[in-house]
Motif scaffolding. Structure first.
Motif, PDB file in Angstrom:
ATOM      1  N   THR A 207      59.053  69.827  -8.310  1.00 42.42           N
ATOM      2  CA  THR A 207      59.599  69.073  -7.191  1.00 42.42           C
ATOM      3  C   THR A 207      59.155  69.691  -5.872  1.00 42.42           C
ATOM      4  O   THR A 207      58.655  70.819  -5.835  1.00 42.42           O
ATOM      5  N   ARG A 208      59.370  68.960  -4.793  1.00 43.31           N
ATOM      6  CA  ARG A 208      59.017  69.493  -3.475  1.00 43.31           C
ATOM      7  C   ARG A 208      59.780  70.776  -3.191  1.00 43.31           C
ATOM      8  O   ARG A 208      59.229  71.725  -2.643  1.00 43.31           O
ATOM      9  N   GLN A 209      61.065  70.818  -3.562  1.00 43.36           N
ATOM     10  CA  GLN A 209      61.869  72.013  -3.301  1.00 43.36           C
ATOM     11  C   GLN A 209      61.355  73.199  -4.099  1.00 43.36           C
ATOM     12  O   GLN A 209      61.284  74.322  -3.594  1.00 43.36           O
ATOM     13  N   GLU A 210      60.974  72.979  -5.358  1.00 41.28           N
ATOM     14  CA  GLU A 210      60.445  74.072  -6.180  1.00 41.28           C
ATOM     15  C   GLU A 210      59.140  74.604  -5.604  1.00 41.28           C
ATOM     16  O   GLU A 210      58.914  75.820  -5.555  1.00 41.28           O
ATOM     17  N   ILE A 211      58.278  73.709  -5.167  1.00 41.10           N
ATOM     18  CA  ILE A 211      57.011  74.143  -4.565  1.00 41.10           C
ATOM     19  C   ILE A 211      57.282  74.933  -3.296  1.00 41.10           C
ATOM     20  O   ILE A 211      56.658  75.980  -3.052  1.00 41.10           O
ATOM     21  N   LEU A 212      58.224  74.472  -2.505  1.00 41.41           N
ATOM     22  CA  LEU A 212      58.559  75.177  -1.268  1.00 41.41           C
ATOM     23  C   LEU A 212      59.058  76.580  -1.555  1.00 41.41           C
ATOM     24  O   LEU A 212      58.628  77.559  -0.925  1.00 41.41           O
ATOM     25  N   GLU A 213      59.958  76.719  -2.522  1.00 36.30           N
ATOM     26  CA  GLU A 213      60.532  78.020  -2.841  1.00 36.30           C
ATOM     27  C   GLU A 213      59.488  78.978  -3.398  1.00 36.30           C
ATOM     28  O   GLU A 213      59.505  80.172  -3.101  1.00 36.30           O
ATOM     29  N   ARG A 214      58.569  78.474  -4.206  1.00 32.48           N
ATOM     30  CA  ARG A 214      57.603  79.340  -4.867  1.00 32.48           C
ATOM     31  C   ARG A 214      56.421  79.702  -3.979  1.00 32.48           C
ATOM     32  O   ARG A 214      55.698  80.654  -4.284  1.00 32.48           O
ATOM     33  N   THR A 215      56.210  78.970  -2.908  1.00 30.48           N
ATOM     34  CA  THR A 215      55.073  79.266  -2.037  1.00 30.48           C
ATOM     35  C   THR A 215      55.480  79.725  -0.649  1.00 30.48           C
ATOM     36  O   THR A 215      54.653  80.249   0.086  1.00 30.48           O
ATOM     37  N   ALA A 216      56.763  79.562  -0.283  1.00 31.23           N
ATOM     38  CA  ALA A 216      57.191  79.964   1.053  1.00 31.23           C
ATOM     39  C   ALA A 216      58.442  80.818   1.042  1.00 31.23           C
ATOM     40  O   ALA A 216      58.916  81.206   2.088  1.00 31.23           O
ATOM     41  N   GLY A 217      59.000  81.138  -0.135  1.00 30.89           N
ATOM     42  CA  GLY A 217      60.210  81.946  -0.207  1.00 30.89           C
ATOM     43  C   GLY A 217      61.445  81.072  -0.313  1.00 30.89           C
ATOM     44  O   GLY A 217      61.509  79.977   0.241  1.00 30.89           O
ATOM     45  N   SER A 218      62.454  81.550  -1.020  1.00 30.91           N
ATOM     46  CA  SER A 218      63.629  80.731  -1.293  1.00 30.91           C
ATOM     47  C   SER A 218      64.508  80.507  -0.076  1.00 30.91           C
ATOM     48  O   SER A 218      65.296  79.574  -0.046  1.00 30.91           O
ATOM     49  N   ASP A 219      64.402  81.361   0.941  1.00 32.23           N
ATOM     50  CA  ASP A 219      65.267  81.220   2.115  1.00 32.23           C
ATOM     51  C   ASP A 219      64.530  80.621   3.297  1.00 32.23           C
ATOM     52  O   ASP A 219      64.959  80.737   4.433  1.00 32.23           O
ATOM     53  N   THR A 220      63.394  79.974   3.034  1.00 30.80           N
ATOM     54  CA  THR A 220      62.633  79.389   4.119  1.00 30.80           C
ATOM     55  C   THR A 220      63.414  78.287   4.813  1.00 30.80           C
ATOM     56  O   THR A 220      64.212  77.588   4.188  1.00 30.80           O
ATOM     57  N   GLU A 221      63.200  78.135   6.100  1.00 29.96           N
ATOM     58  CA  GLU A 221      63.861  77.090   6.869  1.00 29.96           C
ATOM     59  C   GLU A 221      62.979  75.854   7.012  1.00 29.96           C
ATOM     60  O   GLU A 221      63.361  74.883   7.650  1.00 29.96           O
ATOM     61  N   VAL A 222      61.792  75.862   6.416  1.00 34.19           N
ATOM     62  CA  VAL A 222      60.897  74.724   6.496  1.00 34.19           C
ATOM     63  C   VAL A 222      61.428  73.617   5.607  1.00 34.19           C
ATOM     64  O   VAL A 222      61.866  73.846   4.482  1.00 34.19           O
ATOM     65  N   SER A 223      61.382  72.367   6.074  1.00 34.25           N
ATOM     66  CA  SER A 223      61.859  71.235   5.303  1.00 34.25           C
ATOM     67  C   SER A 223      60.953  70.974   4.115  1.00 34.25           C
ATOM     68  O   SER A 223      59.732  71.146   4.190  1.00 34.25           O
ATOM     69  N   ASP A 224      61.563  70.547   2.994  1.00 29.69           N
ATOM     70  CA  ASP A 224      60.738  70.245   1.827  1.00 29.69           C
ATOM     71  C   ASP A 224      59.853  69.029   2.064  1.00 29.69           C
ATOM     72  O   ASP A 224      58.920  68.772   1.312  1.00 29.69           O
ATOM     73  N   ARG A 225      60.123  68.264   3.102  1.00 23.62           N
ATOM     74  CA  ARG A 225      59.247  67.149   3.454  1.00 23.62           C
ATOM     75  C   ARG A 225      57.853  67.640   3.831  1.00 23.62           C
ATOM     76  O   ARG A 225      56.868  66.912   3.697  1.00 23.62           O
ATOM     77  N   SER A 226      57.781  68.872   4.312  1.00 22.60           N
ATOM     78  CA  SER A 226      56.469  69.420   4.672  1.00 22.60           C
ATOM     79  C   SER A 226      55.572  69.575   3.458  1.00 22.60           C
ATOM     80  O   SER A 226      54.347  69.647   3.583  1.00 22.60           O
ATOM     81  N   VAL A 227      56.176  69.613   2.245  1.00 20.85           N
ATOM     82  CA  VAL A 227      55.378  69.726   1.032  1.00 20.85           C
ATOM     83  C   VAL A 227      54.518  68.480   0.846  1.00 20.85           C
ATOM     84  O   VAL A 227      53.388  68.557   0.362  1.00 20.85           O
ATOM     85  N   GLU A 228      55.039  67.311   1.227  1.00 23.81           N
ATOM     86  CA  GLU A 228      54.252  66.087   1.129  1.00 23.81           C
ATOM     87  C   GLU A 228      52.972  66.203   1.947  1.00 23.81           C
ATOM     88  O   GLU A 228      51.880  65.847   1.490  1.00 23.81           O
TER      89      GLU A 228
END
Length: 258
Positions: A207-228
């Motif tokens: 998912t977008r959230q999983e990709i965000l956590e695994r590539t930017a850290g779990s406490d990142t403030e970047v929106s998962d929409r940026s994964v798109e």
């Protein structure tokens, strides 16, 4: 536990105002600031040192999650794949040796650097016998910590080839380079990390959230929409290189390389 950190003029530790610890970087950034985007788990119970180390490691190019005790560390390790772990020994709830002994013996086992104020030879031997790959005593020089992490990162993982290939595509985590028929692809660090994640886990949708956590850290403030946007840019570069449709979207599941 009170730690006395060495004062250094460049790439090390200095004591700032009001007793705060700060990372001192000279006017010219040292070479290690162009580090890889490897995923690292930092396990340290001192809130002040944990925050300072997390900031410095991110500045050195690592994607960092942080845990304050051994139980929290076990939760991170159960839920995510890490390349490296920086581990204190004297932790609440479960000590560092307990964390080491809970790591799997095979598979994608992270490489572990113990960072501890326990400086006796017996302490080092016990940690290394429990599964640590390296041991650094506090107080320490930050440059040395980074150099040791880079040395550990160069060691191949036990159950995984260093270079992942899929037809003419090659993904090299140590060289931080992806190539198509030997020609480098101009990927950003996060595009490179996403490509590696999907290659390592072919057939699994993220998912977008999983990709965000695994590539930017779990406490990142970047929106998962940026994964798109990130995946769109990666797909465009792969399509231009001849890898049309390599990354698929599964409705309700996420992105994957089949």
């Amino acid at each position: 536990m009170k730690l006395s950190m060495r004062q250094r003029t460049r790439g090390g530790w200095r004591r700032g105002g009001a007793g705060q610890l700060a990372l001192a970087v000279g006017p010219q950034a040292p070479d290690w600031l162009d580090s890889t985007r490897m995923k690292l788990l930092l396990v340290e119970d001192s809130e002040r040192l944990r925050g300072t180390l997390q900031h410095g490691l991110r500045g050195a190019g690592f994607t960092v999650d942080a845990a304050a005790d051994g139980i929290e560390a076990k939760g991170f390790l159960a839920g995510y794949d890490y390349d490296l772990v920086v581990l204190d020994l004297m932790l609440p709830r479960l000590d560092g040796l307990g964390v080491l002994r809970a790591l799997p013996a095979g598979g994608r086992r992270p490489r572990v650097l113990v960072l501890s104020a326990r400086d006796q030879v017996g302490d080092r031997i016990e940690a290394l016998n429990a599964g640590a790959d390296d041991y650094l005593v506090k107080p320490f020089a930050f440059d040395e910590l980074i150099a040791r992490l880079h040395a550990l990162a160069r060691r191949p993982l036990q159950a995984q080839p260093v270079v992942l290939t899929l037809g003419p595509l090659a993904w090299d985590p140590l060289a931080q380079r992806a190539t198509m028929d030997g020609q480098p692809l101009a990927l950003t660090p996060r595009e490179f990390a996403v490509l590696g994640l999907l290659l390592r886990h072919r057939g699994r949708a993220f998912t977008r959230q999983e990709i965000l956590e695994r590539t930017a850290g779990s406490d990142t403030e970047v929106s998962d929409r940026s994964v798109e946007v990130l995946v769109f840019g990666l797909r465009r570069k792969l399509d231009a290189a001849g890898l049309v449709g390599l990354i698929e979207t599964r409705r309700g599941a996420g992105y994957l390389i089949p």
